[in-house]
Design an enzyme around this catalytic site. Structure first.
Site, mmCIF file in Angstrom:
data_model
loop_
_atom_site.group_PDB
_atom_site.id
_atom_site.type_symbol
_atom_site.label_atom_id
_atom_site.label_comp_id
_atom_site.label_asym_id
_atom_site.label_seq_id
_atom_site.Cartn_x
_atom_site.Cartn_y
_atom_site.Cartn_z
ATOM 1 N N GLU A 118 0.754 -1.329 -0.124
ATOM 2 C CA GLU A 118 -0.007 0.028 0.108
ATOM 3 C C GLU A 118 0.931 1.280 0.067
ATOM 4 O OE1 GLU A 118 -2.658 -0.104 3.378
ATOM 5 O OE2 GLU A 118 -4.374 -1.311 2.051
ATOM 6 N N HIS A 233 -10.272 10.731 2.796
ATOM 7 C CA HIS A 233 -10.343 9.827 1.479
ATOM 8 C C HIS A 233 -10.421 10.442 0.202
ATOM 9 C CE1 HIS A 233 -9.797 6.359 -1.013
ATOM 10 N NE2 HIS A 233 -9.379 5.738 -0.094
ATOM 11 N N ARG A 278 -2.927 10.701 0.101
ATOM 12 C CA ARG A 278 -4.211 10.972 0.396
ATOM 13 C C ARG A 278 -4.406 12.386 0.433
ATOM 14 N NH1 ARG A 278 -6.527 6.041 4.087
ATOM 15 N NH2 ARG A 278 -6.184 4.730 2.568
ATOM 16 N N HIS A 337 -12.521 9.789 6.567
ATOM 17 C CA HIS A 337 -12.129 8.313 6.653
ATOM 18 C C HIS A 337 -11.659 7.922 8.025
ATOM 19 C CE1 HIS A 337 -11.518 4.383 4.888
ATOM 20 N NE2 HIS A 337 -10.285 4.499 4.894
ATOM 21 N N ARG A 372 -2.014 8.992 9.370
ATOM 22 C CA ARG A 372 -1.969 7.410 9.526
ATOM 23 C C ARG A 372 -1.512 7.029 8.489
ATOM 24 N NH1 ARG A 372 -6.269 3.192 8.397
ATOM 25 N NH2 ARG A 372 -6.932 4.468 6.975
#
Ligand SMILES: Cc1cc2nc3c(=O)[nH]c(=O)nc-3n(C[C@H](O)[C@H](O)[C@H](O)COP(=O)(O)OP(=O)(O)OC[C@H]3O[C@@H](n4cnc5c(N)ncnc54)[C@H](O)[C@@H]3O)c2cc1C
Length: 520
Positions: A118, A233, A278, A337, A372
């Protein structure tokens, strides 16, 4: 109002039936605990919706130190390096623990854990189940284990409305079901109530995720930290559904591009374009929408007829809304998100109020800092639940006098605030909007009524966002668009002793000498 069965009086009360709450209860077994969930287990928990997976350095080329380093970079200078190292080191063990509870992770043909990659992870380290079904599979296994564990008294449909506190700390929980209220006397309470996306008009979270645990903690006098850091997001499916389904980053990873209603690519030529982090993509999409455009994710060329094979879940959700992503662009917009902030806790998950612990998304452990790293939240929920359980296991039940009756607060209702919160505390913030938010939210937060708790949580975000005069991680101020070295500090807030105002102060980072440079 009822009080709890006498044999359960004084045992730990865990509020929240997501991954963090279930793992705390299981880790404490066979010690008796009460587990409250305001809706049936798994139904209202973001944990069951997690798709990507759970991060753990289990690959042959990987090490916990590399995982921790990626976490610190994502945290943009505000993560606590000691916490990142400790949680990354515990990750492989967390996977084994979940397997012991019956979770069957995907494996390759050689029988090794299949590892996904990711964004912002330097190695393949995302452990998953059934491709994008990780959260649902973990929750299925844990719910079954919890239901088969006699030491766990599970009460579904009971919502914690207030924490009772006295001069020795927490004294119990005031909760309400559909028909009556209940007092749970206990000197040991765990908040595992999840995130706060439901405060916003556009969110991928369950709508009940309105930060209720944060309001409970704040009204009990606990400190909260990092409240300004909300992760958006960039590509939630914009077809009028509430909450909004995710269109995963992996679709952009496969070459899908962002276009507007004219077909123009508005991110082309900007850094890594659609593959920027993001927060960068969210701001670009929000700015384009703010300029009057509609935004779409276009996978027609990159994936076309292969879309459904790569992303069956997303394809099904699009089709249910009348969109065929093989031949049509997918309408998207940013949505809340994840929340990096929460109840400030130490290494044992203890808040600043005696007898009150927190874990999962409701807690601010120092792991995420300003942003995060993908797939670190399920990991944190599992590992930090263990810290909390170990800490509680070292305490014993204290008998309490019958609690004094307390007025039951109204059930919290965030709907009236959602549009306003999205506007003032959204992807892009500025002084005027934040000042207006504080002015509107403060009286609501301290007046009582159904909007009070959601308003208090939004006020905590607004106050921290107004105070932090810089842009960093999930917090972006158009009037202070750069990170500032002077702001490499955490904002910690609490309700003052009169119970009518917030106190907000900037504190030095723990273990600051090891912090990475800002923006590294
Ligand atoms: C669509 C989506 C996809 C995601 N994908 C990933 C991913 O791939 N990997 C990853 O690491 N993270 C992912 N996340 C984030 C992750 O799912 C959450 O951060 C994590 O599951 C939070 O777990 P939790 O136990 O803290 O909270 P939750 O799972 O949200 O559980 C909270 C529980 O508290 C209960 N509750 C709340 N208030 C009260 C109250 N007052 N009284 C009683 N009960 C209460 C709720 O009903 C619920 O049972 C995703 C999130 C979303 C929304």
């Amino acid at each position: 109002m009822e009080t709890m069965r006498s044999d359960l009086a004084g045992c730990p009360v865990i509020i929240g039936g997501g991954l963090a709450g279930l793992m705390t209860a299981l880790r404490l077994a066979p010690q008796p605990v009460i587990l409250l969930a305001k809706v049936p287990l798994a139904e209202g928990a973001a944990s069951a919706w997690a798709q990507g997976g759970i991060a753990a350095a289990v690959g042959e080329d990987d090490r916990p130190s590399l995982h921790a380093a990626d976490t610190l970079v994502a945290g943009d200078g505000l993560s606590d390096p000691a916490v990142a190292s400790r949680i990354a080191a515990a990750a492989p063990g967390a996977i084994i623990e979940l397997e012991r509870h019956g979770v069957v992770f995907d494996r390759d043909q050689a029988g090794r854990l299949a590892l996904g990659l990711e964004a912002a992870h330097a190695r393949r380290r995302i452990v998953h189940v059934a491709g994008d079904g990780t959260g649902a599979a973990i929750m299925r296994a844990l719910v079954a284990t919890v239901q088969a564990t006699p030491s766990i008294t599970l009460i579904e449909g009971l919502e914690a409305r207030r924490l009772l506190v006295d001069d020795r700390g927490v004294a119990g929980v005031l909760a309400a079901g559909p028909f009556d209220a209940c007092l749970l006397p206990s000197r040991r309470v765990v908040l595992a109530t999840g995130g706060l996306g439901g405060l916003y008009a556009h969110t991928t979270n369950p709508l009940g995720a309105i930060g209720q645990g944060l309001a409970l903690a704040a009204r009990a006098g606990a400190a909260l930290a990092d409240m300004e850091f909300v992760q958006f997001h960039p590509t939630a499916l914009a077809v009028g559904l509430d909450p909004m389904p995710l269109v995963s980053e992996a679709v952009r990873g496969e070459g899908a591009v962002l276009i507007d209603e004219t077909g123009a690519r508005f991110m082309e030529g900007k850094g890594r374009a659609e593959l920027e982090p993001r927060d960068v993509v969210s701001r670009a999409v929000a700015a384009h929408i703010g300029a009057g455009h509609r935004v779409f994710l276009d996978a027609r060329r990159s994936l076309g007829a292969d879309f459904a094979r790569h992303f069956p879940g997303i394809a099904a959700r699009c089709r249910a809304s009348g969109i065929d992503p093989a031949i049509q662009p997918i309408p998207v917009r940013p949505a809340v998100h994840y929340h990096m902030g929460g109840v400030a806790v130490d290494g044992e998950g203890r808040s600043t109020v005696e007898g009150l612990w927190a874990c999962g998304e409701a807690a601010a452990t120092g792991l995420h800092g300003a942003n995060r790293l993908a797939s670190n939240s399920l990991l944190e929920a599992v590992v930090a639940a263990g810290f909390v359980a170990d800490s509680i296991a070292g305490t014993s039940a204290v008998s309490l006098p019958a609690p004094r009756p307390v007025a039951l607060p109204a059930a919290p209702e965030a709907n009236a605030l959602r549009a306003f919160v999205s506007e003032a505390l959204g992807v892009v913030r500025a002084r005027a909007g934040l000042e207006a938010a504080v002015a509107r939210l403060e009286p609501l937060a301290f007046r009582g009524g159904a909007a009070a708790d959601p308003a208090l949580v939004a006020l905590l975000i607004a106050t921290a966002a107004l105070t932090r005069e810089e842009s960093r991680g999930g917090h972006w101020r158009s009037d202070f668009p750069h990170p500032s070295p002077g702001w490499a500090r955490r904002l910690v807030q609490r309700v003052d002793d009169t119970g009518t105002h917030l106190v907000c102060r900037a504190v030095a980072l723990p273990n600051a000498s090891q912090s990475v440079a800002i923006g590294a």
